[in-house]
Design an enzyme around this catalytic site. Sequence first.
Site, short mmCIF file in Angstrom:
data_model
loop_
_atom_site.label_atom_id
_atom_site.label_comp_id
_atom_site.label_asym_id
_atom_site.label_seq_id
_atom_site.Cartn_x
_atom_site.Cartn_y
_atom_site.Cartn_z
N HIS A 20 0.82 -1.20 0.00
CA HIS A 20 0.00 0.00 0.00
C HIS A 20 0.86 1.26 0.00
O HIS A 20 1.80 1.37 0.79
CB HIS A 20 -0.92 -0.01 1.23
CG HIS A 20 -1.91 1.09 1.22
ND1 HIS A 20 -2.27 1.75 2.37
CD2 HIS A 20 -2.62 1.65 0.22
CE1 HIS A 20 -3.17 2.66 2.08
NE2 HIS A 20 -3.40 2.62 0.78
N ASN A 119 3.13 8.17 -20.39
CA ASN A 119 3.72 7.78 -19.12
C ASN A 119 2.67 7.93 -18.03
O ASN A 119 1.89 8.88 -18.04
CB ASN A 119 4.90 8.70 -18.75
CG ASN A 119 5.95 8.76 -19.82
OD1 ASN A 119 6.56 7.75 -20.13
ND2 ASN A 119 6.15 9.93 -20.40
#
Length: 129
Positions: A20, A119
């Site tokens: 996370h 990107n």
Amino acid sequence: MRTGGLIHAGLMAALVGLRHTDTFAVSDSGLPVPPGVPLIDLGISYGMPRFAPVVELILEEVTVEAAWASADVVAANPEAADLLTNRWHAELIAHDEFKRRIDQCRFVVRTGEARPYANVLFRAGVPWL
């Protein structure tokens, strides 16, 4: 042996290792990757593999809670801009800021994409059950 989806062992290992708030990027063929940031280079020629299919495969394997892309994509690559903002919900930021954030990535996946600013930077989420 996997029967579908991603089959690149190095990429799968990197994705499984995410926790996370870890960040990672998927890039076109030209994004500069800072020394020390692991690079998973999938590019075999300009244009192969394309950016969008690689991102789609990755998103089938990982939970993402946030995404960012360079604001320059809007003018330079409208097709990628549409995917980044409408499909993948990336927040657009200044290109210099985007490149600075690459320093903090767990890894970068480089595609063979030859169109500019394709990107994206992702932050891993948690798949709460």
